[in-house]
Write a protein that holds these residues in place. Structure first.
Motif, short mmCIF file in Angstrom:
data_model
loop_
_atom_site.label_atom_id
_atom_site.label_comp_id
_atom_site.label_asym_id
_atom_site.label_seq_id
_atom_site.Cartn_x
_atom_site.Cartn_y
_atom_site.Cartn_z
N THR A 83 67.50 122.57 17.97
CA THR A 83 68.65 123.04 17.23
C THR A 83 68.56 122.52 15.79
OG1 THR A 83 70.03 121.11 17.71
CG2 THR A 83 70.06 122.91 19.32
N ARG A 84 69.46 123.04 14.94
CA ARG A 84 69.45 122.60 13.54
C ARG A 84 69.67 121.09 13.45
NH1 ARG A 84 73.04 121.58 9.40
NH2 ARG A 84 74.82 121.85 10.81
N ARG A 85 70.64 120.57 14.20
CA ARG A 85 70.92 119.14 14.15
C ARG A 85 69.75 118.33 14.69
NH1 ARG A 85 74.02 116.56 10.93
NH2 ARG A 85 76.09 117.11 11.70
N HIS A 125 70.69 113.20 20.56
CA HIS A 125 69.81 114.16 19.87
C HIS A 125 68.34 113.72 19.96
CE1 HIS A 125 72.93 116.72 18.44
NE2 HIS A 125 73.44 115.85 17.58
N ASP A 157 72.42 132.06 12.60
CA ASP A 157 72.25 130.61 12.66
C ASP A 157 72.80 130.13 14.00
OD1 ASP A 157 72.87 127.63 12.15
OD2 ASP A 157 71.80 128.21 10.33
N ASP A 158 72.13 129.19 14.64
CA ASP A 158 72.59 128.74 15.95
C ASP A 158 73.70 127.69 15.86
OD1 ASP A 158 71.00 126.69 15.03
OD2 ASP A 158 69.96 126.35 16.93
N HIS A 159 74.16 127.39 14.66
CA HIS A 159 75.21 126.41 14.47
C HIS A 159 76.46 127.12 13.94
CE1 HIS A 159 77.24 122.75 13.10
NE2 HIS A 159 76.38 122.08 13.85
#
Length: 225
Positions: free
Chosen positions: A166-168, A199, A16-18
């Motif tokens: 990204t996830r966010r 974002h 996961d990239d977070h």
């Protein structure tokens, strides 16, 4: 691998990239009997190298990551390990049919969303390790329809723009597509309005859209919202 093999411990690798999310998953699974964390990574190249080196039993795979996303990780590992590749279980914020079908077609054994609780996730890991296919409610229908030819979803392709988020940023995109204001998004995600604006600006840049209306139309074509 099955949980009855050797010492009965299933090793799990987190992709996961977070980092904060990885930490949360690691904490949730740490207390589960029969599960052991083999490692973690936050980028596609790093994930492939570390999975190949550690040879876990199950990989918990984020779908949307920069550099090709979870599908790129899955394909990279399978290219290098072949039949010795681990089992992949997608763990994603997305419940879009395209994402589910693309990930399963690439070789994942299951797909669950990040709304799943710790005990359910541990059970899903054990089940895919034992050879079962596991899906969050309603997602199994996407796969069944796709493989029986009844799905209206076209054959999925890699989407570099979407995978660059990204996830966010993906969470912000979904809320923007649903018509949320910046203030409402900030309240929903427990972040500042300034952070939402940052974002949103990144999302517009990465998806190459000129304004919010164009972004909403772009998201609609991908069934995001």
């Amino acid at each position: 691998m099955t949980l009855s093999d050797t010492d009965g411990v299933c090793t799990v690798f987190l992709v996961d990239d977070h980092a904060v999310f990885r930490s949360g998953v690691r904490a949730e699974l740490a207390g589960e009997n029969g599960l052991s964390i083999a490692g973690e990574a936050g980028t596609v190249p790093e994930s492939i190298d570390r999975i190949v080196a550690s040879r876990p039993d199950v990989v918990l795979l984020d779908v949307h990551m920069p550099g090709g996303g979870g599908v790129a990780v899955l394909r990279g590992v399978r290219d290098r390990l072949g039949e010795d590749a681990p089992v992949f279980l997608a763990l994603s914020v997305s419940d879009a049919a395209e994402d589910v079908i693309a990930t399963i077609r690439a070789g994942a054994r299951g797909y669950v969303t990040k709304t799943i609780d710790g005990a359910e996730l541990a059970d899903a890991v054990r089940r895919v390790a034992d050879g079962d296919a596991v899906f969050s409610p309603r997602l199994a229908g996407f796969v069944l329809d796709s493989f029986t030819g009844r799905s209206s979803v076209p054959e999925p392709a890699l989407d570099p723009e979407l995978d660059s988020l990204t996830r966010r940023e993906m969470e912000v995109l979904r809320l923007l597509a649903r018509g949320y204001t910046y203030r409402e998004i900030a309240e929903e995600l427990f972040i500042s309005i300034k952070t939402v604006e940052t974002h949103a600006s990144n999302v517009l840049r990465k998806t190459q859209q000129s304004n919010r209306n164009a972004l909403t139309r772009w998201a609609a074509t991908r069934h995001i919202g």
